[in-house]
Design a protein around this motif. Structure first.
Motif, PDB file in Angstrom:
ATOM      1  N   PRO A  84      42.290  81.890 -26.922  1.00 50.42           N
ATOM      2  CA  PRO A  84      41.513  80.797 -28.184  1.00 50.42           C
ATOM      3  C   PRO A  84      42.786  81.273 -29.715  1.00 50.42           C
ATOM      4  CG  PRO A  84      40.373  83.282 -27.185  1.00 50.42           C
ATOM      5  CD  PRO A  84      41.186  82.513 -26.497  1.00 50.42           C
ATOM      6  N   LEU A  85      42.374  80.265 -30.361  1.00 46.96           N
ATOM      7  CA  LEU A  85      43.571  80.891 -31.480  1.00 46.96           C
ATOM      8  C   LEU A  85      43.397  82.288 -31.894  1.00 46.96           C
ATOM      9  CD1 LEU A  85      43.222  77.216 -33.349  1.00 46.96           C
ATOM     10  CD2 LEU A  85      44.886  78.194 -32.590  1.00 46.96           C
ATOM     11  N   LYS A  86      42.804  82.420 -31.993  1.00 45.29           N
ATOM     12  CA  LYS A  86      42.108  84.238 -32.551  1.00 45.29           C
ATOM     13  C   LYS A  86      43.344  84.876 -32.182  1.00 45.29           C
ATOM     14  CE  LYS A  86      38.499  87.526 -34.495  1.00 45.29           C
ATOM     15  NZ  LYS A  86      37.217  88.006 -34.259  1.00 45.29           N
ATOM     16  N   GLU A  87      42.559  85.277 -30.819  1.00 45.91           N
ATOM     17  CA  GLU A  87      43.316  86.053 -29.954  1.00 45.91           C
ATOM     18  C   GLU A  87      44.840  85.141 -30.208  1.00 45.91           C
ATOM     19  OE1 GLU A  87      43.774  87.126 -24.967  1.00 45.91           O
ATOM     20  OE2 GLU A  87      41.260  86.332 -26.042  1.00 45.91           O
ATOM     21  N   ILE A  88      45.376  84.223 -29.754  1.00 49.68           N
ATOM     22  CA  ILE A  88      46.784  83.834 -30.564  1.00 49.68           C
ATOM     23  C   ILE A  88      47.402  84.569 -31.699  1.00 49.68           C
ATOM     24  CG2 ILE A  88      48.111  81.529 -30.698  1.00 49.68           C
ATOM     25  CD1 ILE A  88      46.696  80.232 -28.905  1.00 49.68           C
ATOM     26  N   GLY A  89      46.472  84.454 -33.117  1.00 54.16           N
ATOM     27  CA  GLY A  89      46.802  84.697 -34.030  1.00 54.16           C
ATOM     28  C   GLY A  89      47.070  85.891 -34.191  1.00 54.16           C
ATOM     29  N   VAL A  90      46.044  87.156 -33.235  1.00 53.55           N
ATOM     30  CA  VAL A  90      46.442  88.832 -33.285  1.00 53.55           C
ATOM     31  C   VAL A  90      47.496  88.931 -32.576  1.00 53.55           C
ATOM     32  CG1 VAL A  90      45.857  90.985 -31.948  1.00 53.55           C
ATOM     33  CG2 VAL A  90      43.589  89.143 -33.001  1.00 53.55           C
ATOM     34  N   PHE A  91      47.959  88.293 -31.992  1.00 58.35           N
ATOM     35  CA  PHE A  91      49.514  88.115 -30.903  1.00 58.35           C
ATOM     36  C   PHE A  91      50.426  88.205 -31.605  1.00 58.35           C
ATOM     37  CE2 PHE A  91      52.954  86.134 -28.729  1.00 58.35           C
ATOM     38  CZ  PHE A  91      53.169  87.486 -27.793  1.00 58.35           C
ATOM     39  N   ILE A  92      50.552  86.830 -32.719  1.00 59.56           N
ATOM     40  CA  ILE A  92      51.628  86.433 -33.429  1.00 59.56           C
ATOM     41  C   ILE A  92      51.686  87.486 -34.760  1.00 59.56           C
ATOM     42  CG2 ILE A  92      51.856  85.239 -35.452  1.00 59.56           C
ATOM     43  CD1 ILE A  92      51.554  82.296 -33.909  1.00 59.56           C
TER      44      ILE A  92
ATOM     45  N   LEU B  75      51.682  90.857 -23.091  1.00 54.19           N
ATOM     46  CA  LEU B  75      52.269  89.476 -22.048  1.00 54.19           C
ATOM     47  C   LEU B  75      51.596  89.789 -20.629  1.00 54.19           C
ATOM     48  CD1 LEU B  75      55.138  89.492 -23.938  1.00 54.19           C
ATOM     49  CD2 LEU B  75      53.232  87.505 -24.037  1.00 54.19           C
ATOM     50  N   GLU B  76      51.412  91.294 -20.453  1.00 52.01           N
ATOM     51  CA  GLU B  76      51.950  91.854 -18.597  1.00 52.01           C
ATOM     52  C   GLU B  76      49.883  90.874 -18.580  1.00 52.01           C
ATOM     53  OE1 GLU B  76      52.358  95.663 -18.603  1.00 52.01           O
ATOM     54  OE2 GLU B  76      54.590  95.245 -17.940  1.00 52.01           O
ATOM     55  N   GLU B  77      48.990  91.094 -19.400  1.00 57.30           N
ATOM     56  CA  GLU B  77      47.547  90.529 -18.744  1.00 57.30           C
ATOM     57  C   GLU B  77      47.581  89.119 -18.675  1.00 57.30           C
ATOM     58  OE1 GLU B  77      44.196  90.506 -21.746  1.00 57.30           O
ATOM     59  OE2 GLU B  77      45.428  92.496 -22.129  1.00 57.30           O
ATOM     60  N   GLN B  78      48.493  88.763 -19.008  1.00 60.01           N
ATOM     61  CA  GLN B  78      48.509  87.107 -19.930  1.00 60.01           C
ATOM     62  C   GLN B  78      49.405  86.293 -18.427  1.00 60.01           C
ATOM     63  OE1 GLN B  78      46.559  85.852 -21.585  1.00 60.01           O
ATOM     64  NE2 GLN B  78      46.368  87.509 -22.466  1.00 60.01           N
ATOM     65  N   ARG B  79      50.556  87.181 -18.222  1.00 58.79           N
ATOM     66  CA  ARG B  79      50.768  86.533 -16.355  1.00 58.79           C
ATOM     67  C   ARG B  79      49.737  87.445 -15.286  1.00 58.79           C
ATOM     68  NH1 ARG B  79      54.523  90.958 -15.559  1.00 58.79           N
ATOM     69  NH2 ARG B  79      53.057  91.880 -14.596  1.00 58.79           N
ATOM     70  N   ASN B  80      49.007  88.110 -15.543  1.00 58.98           N
ATOM     71  CA  ASN B  80      48.258  88.288 -14.754  1.00 58.98           C
ATOM     72  C   ASN B  80      47.079  87.375 -14.347  1.00 58.98           C
ATOM     73  OD1 ASN B  80      49.740  90.968 -13.921  1.00 58.98           O
ATOM     74  ND2 ASN B  80      48.296  92.082 -14.706  1.00 58.98           N
TER      75      ASN B  80
ATOM     76  N   ARG C 110      43.931  78.311 -40.739  1.00 60.38           N
ATOM     77  CA  ARG C 110      43.928  80.199 -39.589  1.00 60.38           C
ATOM     78  C   ARG C 110      44.754  80.812 -40.134  1.00 60.38           C
ATOM     79  NH1 ARG C 110      40.947  78.649 -35.147  1.00 60.38           N
ATOM     80  NH2 ARG C 110      38.914  77.121 -35.831  1.00 60.38           N
ATOM     81  N   GLY C 111      46.000  80.580 -40.959  1.00 63.94           N
ATOM     82  CA  GLY C 111      46.610  81.538 -41.105  1.00 63.94           C
ATOM     83  C   GLY C 111      47.266  82.058 -39.810  1.00 63.94           C
ATOM     84  N   LEU C 112      48.039  81.213 -38.883  1.00 70.27           N
ATOM     85  CA  LEU C 112      48.530  81.239 -38.102  1.00 70.27           C
ATOM     86  C   LEU C 112      50.276  80.938 -38.417  1.00 70.27           C
ATOM     87  CD1 LEU C 112      46.490  79.785 -35.081  1.00 70.27           C
ATOM     88  CD2 LEU C 112      47.069  81.740 -35.303  1.00 70.27           C
ATOM     89  N   LEU C 113      49.980  79.740 -39.108  1.00 69.61           N
ATOM     90  CA  LEU C 113      51.529  79.251 -39.603  1.00 69.61           C
ATOM     91  C   LEU C 113      51.559  79.486 -41.370  1.00 69.61           C
ATOM     92  CD1 LEU C 113      51.710  75.944 -37.784  1.00 69.61           C
ATOM     93  CD2 LEU C 113      53.365  78.447 -37.873  1.00 69.61           C
TER      94      LEU C 113
ATOM     95  N   ARG D 101      56.007  77.635 -30.900  1.00 69.53           N
ATOM     96  CA  ARG D 101      56.067  77.800 -29.655  1.00 69.53           C
ATOM     97  C   ARG D 101      54.679  78.807 -29.235  1.00 69.53           C
ATOM     98  NH1 ARG D 101      61.920  77.044 -30.534  1.00 69.53           N
ATOM     99  NH2 ARG D 101      62.127  74.052 -31.268  1.00 69.53           N
ATOM    100  N   ILE D 102      54.681  79.215 -29.969  1.00 73.15           N
ATOM    101  CA  ILE D 102      54.304  80.562 -28.989  1.00 73.15           C
ATOM    102  C   ILE D 102      52.291  79.896 -28.667  1.00 73.15           C
ATOM    103  CG2 ILE D 102      53.387  83.008 -29.372  1.00 73.15           C
ATOM    104  CD1 ILE D 102      55.813  83.498 -30.453  1.00 73.15           C
ATOM    105  N   ILE D 103      52.569  79.253 -30.026  1.00 72.02           N
ATOM    106  CA  ILE D 103      50.735  78.696 -30.316  1.00 72.02           C
ATOM    107  C   ILE D 103      50.996  77.977 -29.216  1.00 72.02           C
ATOM    108  CG2 ILE D 103      49.006  77.704 -31.800  1.00 72.02           C
ATOM    109  CD1 ILE D 103      50.472  78.685 -34.011  1.00 72.02           C
ATOM    110  N   ARG D 104      51.304  76.433 -28.903  1.00 68.08           N
ATOM    111  CA  ARG D 104      51.451  76.179 -27.657  1.00 68.08           C
ATOM    112  C   ARG D 104      51.543  76.497 -26.376  1.00 68.08           C
ATOM    113  NH1 ARG D 104      52.106  70.657 -28.047  1.00 68.08           N
ATOM    114  NH2 ARG D 104      53.844  70.702 -26.163  1.00 68.08           N
ATOM    115  N   ALA D 105      51.954  77.922 -25.891  1.00 67.73           N
ATOM    116  CA  ALA D 105      52.435  78.308 -25.081  1.00 67.73           C
ATOM    117  C   ALA D 105      50.862  79.538 -25.157  1.00 67.73           C
ATOM    118  CB  ALA D 105      53.442  79.580 -24.852  1.00 67.73           C
ATOM    119  N   GLY D 106      49.931  80.302 -26.081  1.00 68.14           N
ATOM    120  CA  GLY D 106      49.015  80.972 -25.659  1.00 68.14           C
ATOM    121  C   GLY D 106      47.139  78.914 -25.370  1.00 68.14           C
TER     122      GLY D 106
END
Length: 128
Positions: free
Chosen positions: A62-70, A87-92, A23-26, A51-56
């Motif tokens: 979704p993996l697509k959104e995690i990929g955008v963040f990475i 990150l603020e959005e995820q905290r909320n 998926r291009g995350l790693l 670790r970021i993927i696991r936290a996400g």
């Protein structure tokens, strides 16, 4: 490190690691050993990404959104405004989920108490 050691260190399955690579995350380096099947060599940066993927995933992303963040994150210690807003959005989102879970725990506790002793009154209503 090789994929098996990386999977152990990142607490992911080998299959999950392979999926994240597809998926291009790693982005492991490709080693020259291995003949027809060259080795994938994972770095400390890949471990941080895992670790970021696991936290996400724990946040329900979704993996697509995690990929955008990475891909937005520079991994150089400097977070830009876009990453901070993300990150603020995820905290909320997590805070909202915590509130919802607390209401559910209160309901379950009340339901257990009522089932143990129905004489305390009416059955508690299901949360909305």
């Amino acid at each position: 490190m090789m994929i098996a050691a990386f999977a152990r260190e990142s607490r992911l399955s080998v299959d999950a690691v392979r999926l994240y690579v597809r998926r291009g995350l790693l982005h492991p380096e490709i080693g020259t050993k291995g003949g027809l099947r060259p080795y994938q060599i994972f770095s400390a940066l890949d471990l941080e990404k895992a670790r970021i993927i696991r936290a996400g995933q724990a946040l329900g992303l979704p993996l697509k959104e995690i990929g955008v963040f990475i891909n937005k994150r520079a991994f150089d210690g400097e977070e830009d405004d876009v990453v901070i807003a993300f990150l603020e959005e995820q905290r909320n989102r997590v805070t909202g989920r915590i509130s919802e879970l607390e209401r559910l725990v209160s309901f379950v506790d009340a339901k257990i108490a009522w089932l143990k002793d129905p004489s305390i009154g009416a059955s508690p209503p299901y949360p909305q």
